[in-house]
Design a protein around this motif. Structure first.
Motif, PDB file in Angstrom:
ATOM      1  N   TYR A 169      44.646  97.263  85.172  1.00  0.00           N
ATOM      2  CA  TYR A 169      44.480  97.154  86.620  1.00  0.00           C
ATOM      3  C   TYR A 169      44.432  98.460  87.397  1.00  0.00           C
ATOM      4  N   ARG A 170      44.877  99.550  86.853  1.00  0.00           N
ATOM      5  CA  ARG A 170      44.993 100.760  87.670  1.00  0.00           C
ATOM      6  C   ARG A 170      44.068 101.902  87.252  1.00  0.00           C
TER       7      ARG A 170
ATOM      8  N   HIS B  70      49.681  97.098  81.953  1.00  0.00           N
ATOM      9  CA  HIS B  70      49.314  96.826  83.344  1.00  0.00           C
ATOM     10  C   HIS B  70      48.422  97.942  83.882  1.00  0.00           C
TER      11      HIS B  70
ATOM     12  N   ARG C 216      41.579  89.736  87.992  1.00  0.00           N
ATOM     13  CA  ARG C 216      41.457  91.188  88.133  1.00  0.00           C
ATOM     14  C   ARG C 216      41.324  91.469  89.562  1.00  0.00           C
TER      15      ARG C 216
ATOM     16  N   VAL D 107      46.351  90.453  91.257  1.00  0.00           N
ATOM     17  CA  VAL D 107      47.524  90.832  90.483  1.00  0.00           C
ATOM     18  C   VAL D 107      48.247  91.917  91.270  1.00  0.00           C
TER      19      VAL D 107
ATOM     20  N   MET E  94      52.426  89.344  84.198  1.00  0.00           N
ATOM     21  CA  MET E  94      51.905  89.766  85.499  1.00  0.00           C
ATOM     22  C   MET E  94      52.370  88.854  86.632  1.00  0.00           C
TER      23      MET E  94
END
Length: 97
Positions: free
Chosen positions: A54-55, A50, A97, A25, A16
């Motif tokens: 995160y998404r 990822h 995060r 991030v 990351m």
């Protein structure tokens, strides 16, 4: 990879890129991974990890379970998935995060 003047107070997952104060991030190090010879399949696995972290708005526990499930879908990236699983399981300060 950390951006200039970033304040890192939590653990940063492998692959990351981070920056800022407070820390955020921003993505994963695609160019660095390509330079190190990651295959398209391995890059796809890193991208998916990822997204899961995160998404997609998952809790950390749910994201960890989804990452574990990636082993079945992407056996060519088993080493990268295992690295991420190990990191998440042993993080002591929480993850960025």
């Amino acid at each position: 990879m950390a951006g200039f003047a970033s304040r890192v107070a939590q653990d940063v997952p492998p692959f990351m890129m981070i920056e800022g104060n407070p820390l955020a991030v921003r993505g994963f190090n695609l160019e660095g991974l390509r330079r190190r010879g990651f295959t398209p399949e391995r890059l796809k696995a890193v991208k998916q990890m990822h997204r899961l972290l995160y998404r997609q708005g998952l809790t950390l526990e749910d994201a960890m379970q989804a990452i574990a499930a990636l082993l079945q879908e992407m056996p060519e990236a088993a080493q990268d998935i295992a690295l991420m699983q190990s990191f998440l399981a042993t993080s002591t300060r929480g993850i960025a995060r």
